[in-house]
Scaffold this active site. Structure first.
Site, short mmCIF file in Angstrom:
data_model
loop_
_atom_site.label_atom_id
_atom_site.label_comp_id
_atom_site.label_asym_id
_atom_site.label_seq_id
_atom_site.Cartn_x
_atom_site.Cartn_y
_atom_site.Cartn_z
N LYS A 14 4.41 -54.47 18.49
CA LYS A 14 3.85 -53.23 17.94
C LYS A 14 3.30 -53.43 16.54
CE LYS A 14 7.52 -50.68 18.12
NZ LYS A 14 8.47 -51.73 18.55
N ARG A 89 10.92 -42.07 18.96
CA ARG A 89 11.79 -42.87 19.81
C ARG A 89 12.65 -42.02 20.75
NH1 ARG A 89 13.99 -48.08 16.35
NH2 ARG A 89 11.95 -48.87 15.74
N ARG A 123 13.01 -64.59 16.52
CA ARG A 123 12.42 -64.03 15.30
C ARG A 123 13.15 -64.51 14.05
NH1 ARG A 123 11.38 -57.65 16.24
NH2 ARG A 123 13.63 -57.62 15.91
N ARG A 156 17.12 -61.66 11.28
CA ARG A 156 17.44 -60.32 10.79
C ARG A 156 18.89 -59.99 11.11
NH1 ARG A 156 12.30 -56.60 12.78
NH2 ARG A 156 10.66 -57.78 11.72
N ARG A 167 20.19 -51.80 21.69
CA ARG A 167 18.85 -51.26 21.47
C ARG A 167 18.09 -51.11 22.78
NH1 ARG A 167 18.90 -54.81 17.01
NH2 ARG A 167 17.37 -56.21 17.94
#
Length: 213
Positions: A14, A89, A123, A156, A167
């Site tokens: 995104k 969301r 990531r 992260r 999530r």
């Protein structure tokens, strides 16, 4: 004036696509996650609340997110339009948005859970300058070090298997119904996010008729 929303599960790209669209079409990129991260880094009251929710792998409450988005859009620095990334969301947030803003389209980047897990676990972010990397597609020249500032690349805090699983559950249970609501309003554009980044971008532009400008 163009007003877009980009949605998709974490790791679907995104932010990458939103930043490119913003740069090419003079749109203001409003990244809700960046607003939250700034507050966390600067130890604000909002940041403490957000940190607790994120560390537990939960979505931030509707009332908090709506307030942040409303205050950001009230700045009115989006003369040519905006693209909102990371909001809404939930169904409640989607209704809030539909009631207040005449959205042109909602881009939904579609990606299966298995692919999300591959991307998210790869990531990394620079601890110094904040530049994002993905060890699958954007590896640094020197392993573990940022190409720009030389800072250490770290995962992260919320990129753990447990937090990701939560999530994904939240996304399927709470965000997918919000996406369906936009579909009911005929505002939804769905794009296969497993394609190469350039192909995803080209399809988004074509579906939004931005390739004609």
């Amino acid at each position: 004036m163009r007003k877009f929303v980009i949605m998709g599960v974490q790791g679907s790209g995104k932010g990458t696509q939103a930043r490119r669209l913003a740069a090419d079409h003079e749109l203001e990129h409003i990244e809700v996650g960046d607003i939250f991260r700034w507050n966390v880094q600067h130890h604000t009251k909002l940041g403490a609340q957000v940190r607790r929710e994120i560390d537990a792998g939960h979505l931030v409450g509707d009332d908090v997110v709506e307030q942040v988005v409303r205050e950001r859009l009230e700045i009115h620095d989006w003369n040519y339009g905006f693209i909102v990334d990371g909001f809404p969301r939930t169904v409640g947030q989607a209704r809030f948005f539909l009631e207040r803003y005449d959205i042109d389209a909602v881009v939904h980047l579609v990606m299966p859970d298995s692919k999300v897990e591959e991307r998210v676990m790869a990531r990394r972010v620079c601890a110094e300058c904040g530049l994002d990397y993905n060890l699958m597609s954007h590896r640094p020249d020197e392993e573990g070090r940022c190409d720009v500032c030389g800072g250490e690349l770290v995962a992260r805090d919320d990129d753990t298997p447990e937090a990701l699983a939560q999530r994904l559950r939240d996304y399927h249970d709470r965000t997918e119904p919000a996406i369906a609501l936009f579909g009911d309003k005929e505002r939804l554009v769905e794009v296969d996010a497993t394609q190469p980044k350039d192909a995803v971008y080209d399809e988004i532009r074509r579906r939004l008729h931005l390739d004609q400008t």
